[in-house]
Design a protein around this motif. Structure first.
Motif, short mmCIF file in Angstrom:
data_model
loop_
_atom_site.label_atom_id
_atom_site.label_comp_id
_atom_site.label_asym_id
_atom_site.label_seq_id
_atom_site.Cartn_x
_atom_site.Cartn_y
_atom_site.Cartn_z
N SER A 30 18.69 -16.01 -2.29
CA SER A 30 19.00 -16.60 -0.98
C SER A 30 20.34 -17.33 -1.02
O SER A 30 21.07 -17.33 -0.02
CB SER A 30 17.89 -17.55 -0.55
N GLY A 100 11.79 -29.47 8.89
CA GLY A 100 11.98 -28.19 9.58
C GLY A 100 11.11 -28.05 10.80
O GLY A 100 10.93 -26.95 11.34
N ALA A 121 19.18 -22.05 6.89
CA ALA A 121 18.39 -23.28 6.89
C ALA A 121 18.49 -23.96 5.54
O ALA A 121 18.34 -23.32 4.50
CB ALA A 121 16.94 -22.97 7.22
N SER A 126 9.19 -24.98 2.93
CA SER A 126 9.33 -23.52 2.99
C SER A 126 8.42 -22.88 4.03
O SER A 126 8.63 -21.73 4.43
CB SER A 126 9.05 -22.91 1.61
N ALA A 131 12.39 -22.83 8.38
CA ALA A 131 12.47 -21.93 7.23
C ALA A 131 12.03 -20.51 7.60
O ALA A 131 12.63 -19.52 7.17
CB ALA A 131 11.63 -22.46 6.07
N ARG A 132 10.97 -20.40 8.40
CA ARG A 132 10.43 -19.09 8.76
C ARG A 132 11.32 -18.33 9.74
O ARG A 132 11.34 -17.11 9.75
CB ARG A 132 9.03 -19.26 9.36
N ALA A 134 14.76 -18.88 10.18
CA ALA A 134 16.16 -18.74 9.77
C ALA A 134 16.38 -17.38 9.12
O ALA A 134 15.45 -16.76 8.60
CB ALA A 134 16.52 -19.85 8.79
N PHE A 137 17.13 -18.96 3.93
CA PHE A 137 16.52 -20.27 3.68
C PHE A 137 16.92 -20.78 2.30
O PHE A 137 16.68 -20.12 1.29
CB PHE A 137 14.99 -20.15 3.76
N ASN A 139 16.09 -23.76 -0.17
CA ASN A 139 15.01 -24.71 -0.36
C ASN A 139 15.51 -26.00 -1.01
O ASN A 139 16.12 -25.98 -2.09
CB ASN A 139 13.93 -24.07 -1.25
#
Length: 321
Positions: A30, A100, A121, A126, A131-132, A134, A137, A139
């Motif tokens: 990511s 988030g 994001a 998470s 997060a879901r 974007a 993501f 972390n």
């Protein structure tokens, strides 16, 4: 024995250090996608957040701008009240949030997605809405805030800031952003001077003390005194540098003998003087002085011709030190 205040400080530092150290476990594909999205961005990088995350977002914007990645800040609350117009078609949007799940974030994300902009994001959850939804993501989950109540954003905001720094440093390296580029964006203050101020800008303000090899001891003294730089250069008949005589050399000479009248400059010179090119950065002169425990350097051009002196006082005056 540490006081309670000291113990509290140590605890805070340890908690935040652990949070930062754990971030390396979240650097995966990511992160590569985020870097690629930013590098291939046809517009600007718009960074947004709310609360403490908004403050961190402003810091990341400042870091990216100063390291060659054009960025701007958009407050998440203001975005849904008109500032959304800041985002242009080719911009990449980075949104910071610990949970988030903020109401403003939930309103903002769909609007940006509908416009077709890529969303990165940086969040500490998470499973969160941000997060879901974007595209990418990053972390920044922390196990515990440094706050004793585990409430005030401390470790989490530090983690966000470090992730932003990781992006900025990676982009610097990939884009070949060097000290010359950095200087262009930091022309003011002491930092700017360290990056662009050169010996050539300073030595011309000083005198140019010099004597020939056969100069008398008296002439040497007068040259050092008149130059007010603590030294004089010794030249041969072809005006080439053959050495230097400092006021320290004179003092050490008197410790050995009082019979100085017959001496010539060539008898007391130091034959391996420290020199620096007039095109060198002033900070290089400082490093050379520190390395050799001296307070002045002879300034020369490429052929090695004597141009003058740069003194430690010049660097102090300009704030290089």
């Amino acid at each position: 024995m540490k006081t309670s205040a000291q113990n509290s400080a140590v605890y805070t530092i340890e908690q935040e250090a652990n949070a930062i150290a754990n971030l390396k476990n979240f650097i995966d594909g990511s992160f590569d996608k985020a870097i690629n999205a930013i590098q291939n961005c046809g517009g600007r990088i718009v960074i947004s957040g709310i609360g403490k995350s908004a403050i961190v977002a402003q810091k990341i914007v400042a870091t990216l701008n100063s390291t060659g990645t054009p960025s701007l800040f958009m407050h998440a609350a203001d975005a849904i009240h008109g500032d959304l117009g800041m985002i242009q078609q080719n911009d990449v949007v980075i949104i910071l949030s610990k949970s988030g799940e903020s109401d403003e974030i939930k309103l903002l994300v769909p609007l940006i997605k509908n416009a077709g902009n890529t969303i990165i994001a940086i969040a500490g959850n998470s499973a969160s809405f941000l997060a879901r939804n974007a595209d990418i993501f990053l972390n920044t989950t922390v196990s515990k805030e440094a706050c004793p109540n585990n409430l005030a954003p401390t470790s989490s905001t530090t983690a966000q800031m470090v992730m932003g720094d990781a992006l900025a440093v990676c982009l610097m390296q990939l884009n070949g952003f060097d000290s010359d580029d950095f200087a262009k964006f930091h022309p003011g203050g002491n930092l700017g001077k360290r990056l662009y101020l050169r010996v050539n800008d300073l030595y011309k303000l000083n005198g140019k003390p010099m004597v020939k090899e056969n100069a008398s001891f008296k002439d040497v003294i007068f040259s050092i005194s008149d130059g007010r730089l603590g030294a004089t250069v010794v030249l041969n008949d072809n005006n080439k540098i053959t050495g230097i005589i400092t006021d320290g050399d004179i003092r050490r000479l008197f410790e050995k003998t009082n019979d100085v009248k017959p001496l010539k400059a060539k008898d007391i010179l130091k034959a391996t003087p420290r020199v620096i090119l007039h095109t060198a950065l002033a900070v290089e002169a400082l490093e050379k002085m520190n390395t050799n425990s001296i307070t002045q350097l002879i300034v020369v051009d490429e052929p090695g011709s004597y141009l003058g002196f740069i003194h430690l006082h010049d660097l102090i005056r300009e704030g290089i030190i």
